[in-house]
Motif scaffolding. Structure first.
Motif, mmCIF file in Angstrom:
data_model
loop_
_atom_site.group_PDB
_atom_site.id
_atom_site.type_symbol
_atom_site.label_atom_id
_atom_site.label_comp_id
_atom_site.label_asym_id
_atom_site.label_seq_id
_atom_site.Cartn_x
_atom_site.Cartn_y
_atom_site.Cartn_z
ATOM 1 N N ASP A 1 -7.862 8.351 0.228
ATOM 2 C CA ASP A 1 -8.388 7.253 1.049
ATOM 3 C C ASP A 1 -8.190 7.498 2.545
ATOM 4 O O ASP A 1 -8.730 6.781 3.376
ATOM 5 N N GLU B 1 -13.693 4.174 -9.611
ATOM 6 C CA GLU B 1 -13.983 3.254 -10.130
ATOM 7 C C GLU B 1 -13.189 3.030 -10.981
ATOM 8 O O GLU B 1 -13.514 3.198 -11.763
ATOM 9 N N GLN B 2 -10.371 3.541 -9.781
ATOM 10 C CA GLN B 2 -10.291 2.276 -10.518
ATOM 11 C C GLN B 2 -9.156 1.471 -9.919
ATOM 12 O O GLN B 2 -8.032 1.917 -9.778
ATOM 13 N N THR B 3 -9.473 0.298 -9.709
ATOM 14 C CA THR B 3 -8.538 -0.641 -9.117
ATOM 15 C C THR B 3 -8.592 -1.869 -9.996
ATOM 16 O O THR B 3 -9.427 -1.946 -10.880
ATOM 17 N N ASN C 1 -6.122 4.164 -7.111
ATOM 18 C CA ASN C 1 -7.335 4.717 -6.508
ATOM 19 C C ASN C 1 -8.323 5.058 -7.619
ATOM 20 O O ASN C 1 -8.978 4.183 -8.160
ATOM 21 N N GLY D 1 -13.471 -1.522 -7.063
ATOM 22 C CA GLY D 1 -14.791 -0.941 -6.786
ATOM 23 C C GLY D 1 -14.858 -0.072 -5.551
ATOM 24 O O GLY D 1 -15.939 0.119 -4.993
ATOM 25 N N GLY D 2 -13.712 0.462 -5.082
ATOM 26 C CA GLY D 2 -13.755 1.344 -3.910
ATOM 27 C C GLY D 2 -14.391 0.623 -2.727
ATOM 28 O O GLY D 2 -14.122 -0.562 -2.481
ATOM 29 N N ARG E 1 0.848 -1.192 0.000
ATOM 30 C CA ARG E 1 0.000 0.000 0.000
ATOM 31 C C ARG E 1 0.886 1.245 0.000
ATOM 32 O O ARG E 1 1.960 1.258 0.630
ATOM 33 N N GLU F 1 -4.042 8.188 -3.898
ATOM 34 C CA GLU F 1 -4.455 7.384 -2.745
ATOM 35 C C GLU F 1 -4.597 8.196 -1.470
ATOM 36 O O GLU F 1 -5.220 7.749 -0.513
ATOM 37 N N TYR G 1 -15.460 7.797 -2.339
ATOM 38 C CA TYR G 1 -16.423 6.683 -2.326
ATOM 39 C C TYR G 1 -17.511 6.913 -1.274
ATOM 40 O O TYR G 1 -18.253 5.995 -0.929
ATOM 41 N N SER H 1 -7.716 0.925 3.225
ATOM 42 C CA SER H 1 -8.149 0.455 1.902
ATOM 43 C C SER H 1 -9.355 -0.465 2.040
ATOM 44 O O SER H 1 -9.569 -1.074 3.085
ATOM 45 N N SER H 2 -10.118 -0.578 0.964
ATOM 46 C CA SER H 2 -11.202 -1.562 0.917
ATOM 47 C C SER H 2 -10.764 -2.847 0.219
ATOM 48 O O SER H 2 -11.535 -3.800 0.156
HETATM 49 O O1 DON Z 1 -7.915 1.084 -1.619
HETATM 50 C C1 DON Z 1 -9.075 1.408 -1.812
HETATM 51 O O2 DON Z 1 -9.997 1.046 -1.112
HETATM 52 C C2 DON Z 1 -9.403 2.258 -3.028
HETATM 53 N N1 DON Z 1 -8.288 3.097 -3.346
HETATM 54 C C3 DON Z 1 -9.805 1.369 -4.150
HETATM 55 C C4 DON Z 1 -10.177 2.113 -5.393
HETATM 56 C C5 DON Z 1 -10.979 1.331 -6.334
HETATM 57 O O3 DON Z 1 -11.302 0.203 -6.126
HETATM 58 C C6 DON Z 1 -11.434 2.053 -7.540
HETATM 59 N N2 DON Z 1 -12.063 1.141 -8.442
HETATM 60 N N3 DON Z 1 -13.084 1.110 -8.937
#
Ligand code: DON
Length: 570
Positions: free
Chosen positions: A424, A380-382, A402, A474-475, A110, A421, A435, A453-454
């Motif tokens: 977050d 919406e991006q990981t 992020n 997906g955040g 992270r 990030e 989010y 983080s999620s």
């Molecule tokens: O770590 C986290 O929870 C976020 N930065 C994730 C971001 C994420 O999934 C975006 N995607 N749709």
């Protein structure tokens, strides 16, 4: 290289003619044709990721005798080239693995707050949050962890790193043809790329992008070559590090050379908990799934959700109330365990879980203002990829910038995008992040701290062997998507495709509503509204990549239909 990939992919199309494999969307264009395969059934190993070129690169590594760790490295590096939205060198992630000897592994890479960061970094003189600064431009970036994570992963691999990075170098140097979804993503972000960069990055060109165009990334190829030649130092020291620091100076960024040189990935103790005879392995804090997933699975375990039926108002209501309670705890208690004493054992204990559900009423909607974090003593991006190899190693990786294309800032001369990030963190108590999640002191900014983080890369073991490998972007919806996917498979006995593709829903305590995908049935929405729930329809929830290893040894790998996701196997 592209010829190599075309040949490889054409070859795998032939090979995958075996039972059950499905290539349904042909995205062939330009001179280089590749198609998207949503499902593969095979016996020797599989990779599923957000992009066909990345999954196929991982598959080639498995074919050459590499293990799941090697394949996960090659896949991530190709994603960093062909999926700039989320694949990355400038971001971070988490890896969960189950090794054939029975050992489990959790690697935390992270991002961290720079040493010059502080609690009020994103507040103006009146104490108001300026979230634009935690979202866009150099100040939004945490110290990237991905490259350190890849080298930590390589300790468990078999093949030389230089072989694993070469496909990514070739694709960056010679280019690859982009899909329609990628063209739309680049066009949508054109103005943000222009306003967040001092020089025009390669992602911006005079005319709009379209499917089939070739994207060449020379600066990125050169950065990858420095990593190939100098290892981790090729990123965290020398020219690449200097280019990052220069980029910081051009904007209001604060990442220093020292922040980069001192970054280290961390192995953490994996979260492991039983569920009806299975063992579930997932990532600990600062990944919140390490607390929320055990909480949610334990809250549902004795409630016979199977009898309520898949996506009936009753089962959605139960899962929603469980999610509400877990996310209330997230907002108050969760943050980097290196900086806070988080009461994880209490939050996931049977006694606490039982108490948490005491006020659950199946006849009506709960209310978030009446449900607070549990009352326990303060003390919406990981993108996701799942890999399995014939030695029995299972690897689940979720990695991110992020937001889509992170901070939109590309390190000039180095060709990669920096994460955003820092958003977050809880920039101010009660102020939601992108989010909608709020946080407290446990997730306040501090120098060197990792933001909550999620991300929830997860492996389910059956009889101590890998059975399901899963995860998603997906955040904040990540944890609830993984929860639903596991319930779909373990309780509703769904096929892997259905478990991945059926419509999803999400509740995160605040805002107090159920988010649903467009395909979520209207009749169930109507019943939930009658019970007192607010429903909000939104875009896609996640892109879940699942591998299931069945009792007969057959490996089923499924890529989510919500994107260009691709399953490869042999
Ligand atoms: O770590 C986290 O929870 C976020 N930065 C994730 C971001 C994420 O999934 C975006 N995607 N749709």
């Amino acid at each position: 290289m592209i010829r190599y990939f075309s040949a490889v992919i054409a070859f795998s199309i032939l090979l995958c003619a075996c039972a059950g494999n499905r290539r349904n969307t042909v995205a062939g264009f330009g001179p280089y044709h590749y198609s998207i395969q949503k499902k593969v059934v095979c016996s020797n190993g599989a990779v599923v990721s957000a992009h066909p070129l990345a999954s196929e690169a991982g598959l080639q590594v498995l074919r050459k005798g590499g293990n799941a760790f090697d394949a996960a490295i090659a896949t991530q590096l190709v994603l960093a080239v062909v999926y700039p939205e989320a694949g990355n060198l400038g971001g971070g992630g988490f890896l969960v693995a189950s090794m054939n000897g029975g050992k489990a592994l959790a690697i935390d890479y992270r991002e961290k707050a720079p040493a010059d960061a502080h609690k009020d970094l994103y507040l103006d003189a009146n104490g108001n949050a300026i979230t634009a600064l935690s979202l866009n431009g150099p100040l939004a970036a945490g110290v990237p962890g991905t490259v350190a994570g890849l080298f930590q992963t390589a300790r468990y691999g078999k093949l030389p790193f230089k072989d694993l990075i070469q496909p990514a170098i070739d694709l960056a140097e010679k280019g690859y043809t982009i899909t329609g979804a990628e063209a739309r993503g680049l066009n949508r972000n054109r103005e943000s790329f222009i306003s967040n960069n001092s020089s025009r990055p390669v992602f911006v060109r005079a005319q709009e992008w379209k499917a089939g165009d070739t994207l060449i990334q020379t600066d990125l190829a050169n950065t990858l070559k420095r990593i190939r030649e100098e290892g981790q130092k090729g990123f965290y020291e020398g020219q690449t590090a200097r280019l990052i620091v220069e980029e910081m100076k051009k904007g209001k960024g604060i990442i220093s050379y020292d922040d980069l040189r001192s970054y280290q990935a961390k192995e953490r103790e994996i979260v492991s908990f039983p569920y009806k005879g299975y063992t579930i392995l997932t990532m600990p804090l600062p990944a919140s799934g390490g607390v929320l997933l055990p909480q949610m699975m334990k809250m549902i375990e004795d409630r016979n959700v199977k009898a309520l039926g898949f996506q009936t108002a009753a089962s959605v209501q139960l899962m929603t109330e469980i999610e509400r309670r877990a996310y209330a705890d997230r907002a108050k208690f969760l943050g980097d365990p290196d900086f806070n004493k988080v009461p994880v054992a209490t939050l996931t204990s049977d006694a606490y879980i039982k108490k948490r559900m005491q006020d659950y009423d199946p006849s009506k909607a709960g209310v978030s203002t009446a449900i607070h974090a549990g009352d326990i003593p303060e003390s919406e991006q990981t993108t996701h990829l799942s890999v399995y190899d014939k030695e029995g190693n299972a690897v689940a990786v979720t990695t991110t910038l992020n937001d889509s294309y992170g901070s939109k800032t590309v390190v000039a001369g180095a060709g990669f995008i920096l994460n955003n990030e820092m958003d977050d963190f809880s920039v101010k108590p009660g102020v939601p992040n992108m989010y909608g999640a709020i946080g407290a002191a446990a997730n306040a900014i501090a120098p060197g701290k990792r933001m909550l983080s999620s991300m929830t890369p997860t492996i389910v073991l059956k009889d101590n062997r890998p059975y399901i490998i899963a995860g998603t972007p997906g955040g904040t919806t990540i944890t609830t998507s993984v929860f639903q996917t596991l319930i779909n498979l373990l309780e509703f006995d769904m096929s892997v495709e259905d478990a991945v593709n059926k419509p999803k829903f999400h509740h995160q305590w605040l805002p107090d509503l159920i988010d649903v995908e467009a395909a979520f049935p209207q009749s169930v929405r109507d019943e939930l509204i009658k019970m007192g729930y607010k429903i909000r329809q939104r875009g896609n929830i996640g892109r879940t990549e699942v591998i299931r290893i069945n009792a007969d040894g057959k490996i089923e790998a499924v890529g989510d239909s919500r994107g260009d996701d691709h399953a490869a196997g042999f």
